[in-house]
Scaffold this active site. Sequence first.
Site, mmCIF file in Angstrom:
data_model
loop_
_atom_site.group_PDB
_atom_site.id
_atom_site.type_symbol
_atom_site.label_atom_id
_atom_site.label_comp_id
_atom_site.label_asym_id
_atom_site.label_seq_id
_atom_site.Cartn_x
_atom_site.Cartn_y
_atom_site.Cartn_z
ATOM 1 N N HIS A 193 0.844 -1.202 0.000
ATOM 2 C CA HIS A 193 0.000 0.000 0.000
ATOM 3 C C HIS A 193 0.882 1.257 0.000
ATOM 4 C CE1 HIS A 193 -3.444 2.506 1.739
ATOM 5 N NE2 HIS A 193 -2.389 3.236 2.049
ATOM 6 N N GLU A 194 1.874 1.271 0.906
ATOM 7 C CA GLU A 194 2.763 2.441 1.001
ATOM 8 C C GLU A 194 3.616 2.591 -0.257
ATOM 9 O OE1 GLU A 194 2.194 4.562 3.204
ATOM 10 O OE2 GLU A 194 0.913 3.292 4.439
ATOM 11 N N HIS A 253 1.801 4.514 -2.820
ATOM 12 C CA HIS A 253 1.967 5.974 -2.653
ATOM 13 C C HIS A 253 3.339 6.407 -3.174
ATOM 14 C CE1 HIS A 253 -1.626 6.447 -0.312
ATOM 15 N NE2 HIS A 253 -1.200 5.760 0.724
HETATM 16 ZN ZN ZN Z 1 -2.234 5.231 2.427
#
Ligand code: ZN
Length: 218
Positions: free
Chosen positions: A59-60, A63
């Site tokens: 998830h990170e 980003h």
């Molecule tokens: Zn996030």
Amino acid sequence: MRWSWKLGRVADIDVKVHATFLLLLAWVGLSNWFSGRSAGAVVAGLVFVLLLFGCVVLHELGHALTARRFGVRTRDIILLPIGGVARLDHIPSEPRQELWIAAAGPAVNVVITAALFFWLRATGGWVPLPELSMTSGPMLERLAVLNVFLAVFNLLPAFPMDGGRMLRAVLAMRLEYTQATQIAASIGQGLAYVFGFLGLFTNPFLVFIALFVWIGAS
Ligand code: ZN
């Protein structure tokens, strides 16, 4: 950040873990020991948490790699017991770019959920959801369900959630940046009150989320 150790490097970004993460592992290990009374139950519990945090790292990275496309460097990714943080060098001045960067994290969880769902359906490993609990049922299916939770939780339109950043970015396309931040933060605090209030009567976990959101918004 103090008290964090480097785990490794993914796509040229340091992935670190904070010391408090060990407390989470200890807690999971102990609670599995008390409910299962076997080394197997402890190992299964720990493997599950590590898989879950593998999803948090992805998830990170969603980003961080989207930010890189817009020329924003990520200092590191830190794993905390409450989740992960990708520490970007700066927030891009273009709201559209911030919107994409914020949306990329939850999008990763949606992709993981879909991949696990199709894999389990194809291999006949999917069991009806009511048969599932936090500690029983196919591990990958529980992981799929938690990825849905991660996507929804992060899309809440409240700081410091990704949804709050997306909201600010959308507002910033029409308004002054500080004004957009102000409005997004107010909505976040409003939501925190609603969660806190609901949590008092239903699930104490909501109160915890409310506190987290309220601190982030202020
Ligand atoms: Zn996030």
